[in-house]
Design a protein around this motif. Structure first.
Motif, PDB file in Angstrom:
ATOM      1  N   LEU A   1      49.217  12.990  41.943  1.00  0.00           N
ATOM      2  CA  LEU A   1      48.793  13.280  40.425  1.00  0.00           C
ATOM      3  C   LEU A   1      49.207  12.428  39.555  1.00  0.00           C
ATOM      4  O   LEU A   1      48.607  12.007  38.831  1.00  0.00           O
ATOM      5  N   MET A   2      50.286  11.783  39.891  1.00  0.00           N
ATOM      6  CA  MET A   2      50.716  10.345  38.966  1.00  0.00           C
ATOM      7  C   MET A   2      49.750   9.332  39.201  1.00  0.00           C
ATOM      8  O   MET A   2      49.441   8.710  38.245  1.00  0.00           O
ATOM      9  N   ASP A   3      49.405   9.053  40.224  1.00  0.00           N
ATOM     10  CA  ASP A   3      48.266   8.068  40.841  1.00  0.00           C
ATOM     11  C   ASP A   3      47.260   8.354  39.939  1.00  0.00           C
ATOM     12  O   ASP A   3      46.243   7.622  39.178  1.00  0.00           O
TER      13      ASP A   3
ATOM     14  N   PRO B   1      48.430   1.996  41.374  1.00  0.00           N
ATOM     15  CA  PRO B   1      47.014   2.352  42.039  1.00  0.00           C
ATOM     16  C   PRO B   1      45.904   1.706  41.863  1.00  0.00           C
ATOM     17  O   PRO B   1      45.591   1.418  40.689  1.00  0.00           O
ATOM     18  N   THR B   2      45.059   1.337  42.792  1.00  0.00           N
ATOM     19  CA  THR B   2      43.743   0.894  42.636  1.00  0.00           C
ATOM     20  C   THR B   2      42.325   1.601  43.089  1.00  0.00           C
ATOM     21  O   THR B   2      41.413   1.125  43.069  1.00  0.00           O
ATOM     22  N   SER B   3      42.815   2.750  43.360  1.00  0.00           N
ATOM     23  CA  SER B   3      41.591   3.657  43.868  1.00  0.00           C
ATOM     24  C   SER B   3      41.274   4.531  42.795  1.00  0.00           C
ATOM     25  O   SER B   3      42.058   5.127  42.218  1.00  0.00           O
TER      26      SER B   3
ATOM     27  N   PRO C   1      36.311   9.887  41.979  1.00  0.00           N
ATOM     28  CA  PRO C   1      35.435  10.693  40.763  1.00  0.00           C
ATOM     29  C   PRO C   1      36.025  11.502  40.214  1.00  0.00           C
ATOM     30  O   PRO C   1      37.167  12.150  40.500  1.00  0.00           O
ATOM     31  N   ARG C   2      35.700  11.857  38.963  1.00  0.00           N
ATOM     32  CA  ARG C   2      36.418  12.709  37.988  1.00  0.00           C
ATOM     33  C   ARG C   2      36.618  14.320  38.631  1.00  0.00           C
ATOM     34  O   ARG C   2      37.627  14.849  38.400  1.00  0.00           O
ATOM     35  N   ASP C   3      35.494  14.658  38.992  1.00  0.00           N
ATOM     36  CA  ASP C   3      35.278  16.028  39.388  1.00  0.00           C
ATOM     37  C   ASP C   3      36.133  16.252  40.691  1.00  0.00           C
ATOM     38  O   ASP C   3      36.806  17.406  41.033  1.00  0.00           O
ATOM     39  N   GLU C   4      36.491  14.956  41.534  1.00  0.00           N
ATOM     40  CA  GLU C   4      37.227  15.281  42.794  1.00  0.00           C
ATOM     41  C   GLU C   4      38.724  15.394  42.220  1.00  0.00           C
ATOM     42  O   GLU C   4      39.720  16.016  42.784  1.00  0.00           O
ATOM     43  N   ILE C   5      39.064  14.500  41.045  1.00  0.00           N
ATOM     44  CA  ILE C   5      40.449  14.461  40.603  1.00  0.00           C
ATOM     45  C   ILE C   5      40.813  15.795  40.123  1.00  0.00           C
ATOM     46  O   ILE C   5      41.952  16.354  40.444  1.00  0.00           O
TER      47      ILE C   5
ATOM     48  N   THR D   1      43.159   7.389  35.681  1.00  0.00           N
ATOM     49  CA  THR D   1      42.485   8.012  34.548  1.00  0.00           C
ATOM     50  C   THR D   1      42.552   7.257  33.204  1.00  0.00           C
ATOM     51  O   THR D   1      41.736   6.837  32.624  1.00  0.00           O
ATOM     52  N   VAL D   2      44.014   7.060  32.899  1.00  0.00           N
ATOM     53  CA  VAL D   2      44.172   6.213  31.816  1.00  0.00           C
ATOM     54  C   VAL D   2      43.686   4.943  31.842  1.00  0.00           C
ATOM     55  O   VAL D   2      42.929   4.329  30.825  1.00  0.00           O
ATOM     56  N   MET D   3      43.905   4.069  32.946  1.00  0.00           N
ATOM     57  CA  MET D   3      43.146   2.673  33.040  1.00  0.00           C
ATOM     58  C   MET D   3      41.662   2.827  32.701  1.00  0.00           C
ATOM     59  O   MET D   3      41.055   1.973  32.293  1.00  0.00           O
ATOM     60  N   ARG D   4      41.143   3.861  33.450  1.00  0.00           N
ATOM     61  CA  ARG D   4      39.640   3.860  33.596  1.00  0.00           C
ATOM     62  C   ARG D   4      39.070   4.181  32.162  1.00  0.00           C
ATOM     63  O   ARG D   4      38.086   3.576  31.488  1.00  0.00           O
ATOM     64  N   ASP D   5      39.737   5.037  31.519  1.00  0.00           N
ATOM     65  CA  ASP D   5      39.362   5.625  30.107  1.00  0.00           C
ATOM     66  C   ASP D   5      39.931   4.709  29.015  1.00  0.00           C
ATOM     67  O   ASP D   5      38.971   4.385  27.804  1.00  0.00           O
TER      68      ASP D   5
END
Length: 226
Positions: A61-63, A3-5, A8-12, A68-72
C-alpha cells in the motif's frame, strides 16, 4: 526504494479494499451503528492503523501511495513529507523513505512545554511539503495541519491518504478552497464492491451500508431525530 510500477487506479483501489478487509480493518454493523468523532452514527468504521502490523500489505500500500502521489503531483514535487499526529506518522515515515525525502510530523496542538512546537523534525521556509495521513472523512482535520505547516514558511498544497470516505461532496471543495489537492487509494464504494465480491458480510448488512453511503446525512438524521 523508489517504486517504479504504476498499476491502473481501479486495480490499486480494488487491492487496497481487499487488503483492508483481509486485516479486519473494515467494520459494518447496521443494527448497532458506530459513533463517529462528530458524534453522528454510522454503520461503517475503518481502522487503517491496523495496516502497520502487516508487513506485506503495508509495503504494497505504501508503494501504491507513493506512485499515486508521483503520478498525480509529479516526481519532483516535494521537499519534505509530514505526518499528521498520530495515525499519519508511521505512513509518512514509510512514504518519505520511498520518495527519498526528509520526514517531519505535525502535532494536533502545540506542546505545553519547551518550544511549544507543532512541527517536529526539520522543516525549512520555502519547502514544498506533502501531508500524509491514514484517512479523511470530510477533510476538516487536514486544514489545521496544513496551516501549521504553512506557518513555518513552507508550502503545503497536497495531502495523501490511504482511505477517503468518498461520500461527502464538500470534502474536495473544502480542501480545494484551502489550496490543497487530495490523493487517495480507495473509498467506501471500493470497499463495498470488494466486500460483495468476497461475500464478506451478510447481504442485508451490505444493503444497509449502501443506503448509508448513498445519502449519509439522511441516514444519520433518521437515527438521531435530526
Amino acid at each position: 526504494m523508489i517504486p517504479t510500477s504504476f498499476p491502473p487506479r481501479d486495480e490499486i483501489a480494488r487491492l487496497t479494499a481487499r487488503a483492508l478487509l483481509e486485516v479486519g480493518a473494515v467494520h459494518f454493523n447496521s443494527e448497532e451503528p458506530f459513533t463517529l468523532a462528530s458524534g453522528l452514527p454510522s454503520p461503517t468504521y475503518v481502522d487503517c492503523r491496523k495496516l502497520i502490523s502487516f508487513p506485506r500489505i503495508r509495503s504494497t500500500l505504501m508503494d501504491f501511495l507513493a506512485v499515486t502521489v508521483m503520478r498525480d503531483a509529479g516526481f519532483e514535487a516535494f521537499d519534505n513529507v509530514a505526518g499528521g499526529e498520530t495515525a499519519g506518522i508511521p505512513f509518512a515515515a514509510l512514504i518519505a523513505e520511498r520518495l527519498a525525502l526528509p520526514m517531519t510530523y505535525v502535532r494536533k496542538k502545540p506542546k505545553g512545554y519547551g518550544r511549544g512546537a507543532r512541527i517536529e523534525g526539520v522543516m525549512a521556509e520555502g519547502e514544498r511539503v506533502l501531508l500524509v495521513e491514514d484517512l479523511t472523512t470530510d477533510g476538516g482535520s487536514k486544514l489545521s495541519f496544513v496551516d501549521a505547516i504553512r506557518e513555518t514558511g513552507a508550502t503545503c498544497g497536497h495531502t495523501a491518504v490511504i482511505f477517503y470516505y468518498g461520500i461527502y461532496p464538500e470534502t474536495t471543495e473544502k480542501l480545494g478552497a484551502h489550496g490543497v489537492a487530495l490523493h487517495h487509494l480507495c473509498t467506501w464504494w471500493d470497499v463495498l464492491e470488494e466486500a460483495r465480491a468476497q461475500g464478506a458480510f451478510e447481504a442485508d448488512t451490505l444493503a444497509e451500508v449502501e443506503s448509508f453511503l448513498s445519502d449519509p446525512r439522511s441516514w444519520q438524521a433518521a437515527r438521531t431525530g435530526g
